[in-house]
Design an enzyme around this catalytic site. Sequence first.
Site, PDB file in Angstrom:
ATOM      1  N   SER A 241      11.138   2.928  -5.472  1.00  0.00           N
ATOM      2  CA  SER A 241      11.020   2.718  -3.951  1.00  0.00           C
ATOM      3  C   SER A 241      10.548   4.592  -3.489  1.00  0.00           C
ATOM      4  CB  SER A 241      12.361   2.839  -4.074  1.00  0.00           C
ATOM      5  OG  SER A 241      12.837   2.914  -2.425  1.00  0.00           O
ATOM      6  N   ASP A 464      10.356  -7.973  -2.581  1.00  0.00           N
ATOM      7  CA  ASP A 464      11.060  -7.394  -1.740  1.00  0.00           C
ATOM      8  C   ASP A 464      11.117  -6.767  -0.595  1.00  0.00           C
ATOM      9  OD1 ASP A 464      12.019  -4.344  -1.614  1.00  0.00           O
ATOM     10  OD2 ASP A 464      11.096  -3.938  -3.648  1.00  0.00           O
ATOM     11  N   HIS A 493      15.030  -5.178  -5.300  1.00  0.00           N
ATOM     12  CA  HIS A 493      13.871  -3.653  -5.063  1.00  0.00           C
ATOM     13  C   HIS A 493      14.198  -3.067  -6.287  1.00  0.00           C
ATOM     14  CE1 HIS A 493      12.671  -0.191  -3.092  1.00  0.00           C
ATOM     15  NE2 HIS A 493      13.777   0.135  -3.257  1.00  0.00           N
TER      16      HIS A 493
END
Length: 552
Positions: A241, A464, A493
């Site tokens: 991320s 995502d 995710h």
Amino acid sequence: MKAAALYSAAGSLLVTTLAAAPASGAPGTPGTWSAPGTAELLGTAVAAARAGAAGIDFGPCSAADVPHAPAGVQCGTVSVPLDYAHPGGKHIKLAVSRARATQKDPHNSKRKVPRQGALVYNPGGPGASGMYFALVGKVPEWKQVAAAYDLIGYAPRGVGRSAPLSCEDPKRFLKAPTASPTHPSEAYKRQRVAQAKAYARGCAQRSGSGLRFYDSLNNARDLDVLRAALGENRLTFVGASYGTYFGGLYAAMFPSHVRRMVLDSAVDPDPQKIWYRSNLEQSAAFEDRWADFRDWIARHDDVYRLGATPAKVQRSYDTARDRLAGKAAGGKVGPGQLQDVFLSAGYYDDFWPSRAAALSAYLHGDPAPLVRLAAPNLRTAAEAENSRAVYTAVECNDAPWPTDWKVWDRDNTRLARVAPFETWDNAWMNLPCAYWPAPRQQPLDVRTGPGELPPVLILAAERDAAAPYQGALEMNRRLAGSVLVTERDAGTHGIAGGPNKCVNGHLYAYLLEGRVPARHASCAPRPEPVASGGSADKGARRDALKGKAGRG
């Protein structure tokens, strides 16, 4: 699952229009400064040399580091300059955790696995701690990696015990119940603007003059100092991320220091997207992910009784939100808490069964499962407040933001017409950046040329929402020689070390042998969640890797 699509047509068109509009008449007040260069680069070299000489004195972990740390997990600290332009000035200490490579083949106990050095992990945020990564060797999907590498977790600057930031009293942070209007009134908007201004002031008052140094460029520099302190000539890194963004920065700033790098659920590094426009795109993507979830609930109407079509599921959700606005469940769960707990299902489809079951139970007379999931946990208030403070500081410091409320109002009002699920809540979370008291940077242009960088492995799920797929494509374009592996028609995710054997096969081949696919590879999606009436979250074994602190 539906056929893969980044956004709905309407949402995509609108975000394109917004991205073309100027962010503000004069972004960057109270001052915009260009990304620092020579002084900080030299300062990083000085700090890294000192850290390499000092090393890290690892010992037992305290409860504040890693609660209930098992034998074999150790903790220590590494000293980094607060301001890399002045490496002889004030230093802060970053907490670090380690589990040494087991060197045991999980498939053949008689075979000794060669150690390949340290593997550093960051779970994202900004504002998430990676201290728990040292424990992940117990997870079956990570045992092969844990055999070859020392697993290194750390808390980035500002997080946990690493010179922690704070913007308000933690006792006031988890206020509940709260509202969450999808189309807020003018009075509500004025209230949230006032709150954003107060929050920004609180960050300055509670965190002091050093607030400006909590940013992504310094996170990348800290990573190089940590590399040196671990005794590694070149870095092996897995970032998820937000961790992919400053991992990309690291690759651009220190390409010769990279050994292997995995960027899992890659953030779009385009300087024009950091961070205002990327948040608009994220809100549009969450609308499609919310549609996926509603479609799944509708197909399991025999279990959840929330409606046999996505539209009927939406009406059930709206009914619950309206009821909670009138009377909070358990005195603590209002529309804001409902939205938060369903937003988490947009990150992880492991959460779909528990959220659907809780909503069903609430609408059929039993609020207890929803209260268990959604009520604020006062024991974690300090951690949550700290994570939010770091998220805000990093995103606000990293780039110019619109400073005119009219720009925010215009862009989010337009977007909320087609993507109401997350748009305004995302805007409120980031609005303190409009009134930020510290100077903003101009984002670094993440880009490497052919041969400058070893192959980088990029992993992405096609649907995502927290890190929309276009970000992985952009990262792939900008890092020459990188290779993208896509989990098709999936939206969880963070996909490294999850249940998808195809994805993990590419991960193992790269980390253990240095092999990457010859070109863009794809994997079939993981199985959909199994509908059940239980309220427990599945997939908790990977919680140490999820690391959601902010929105990414």
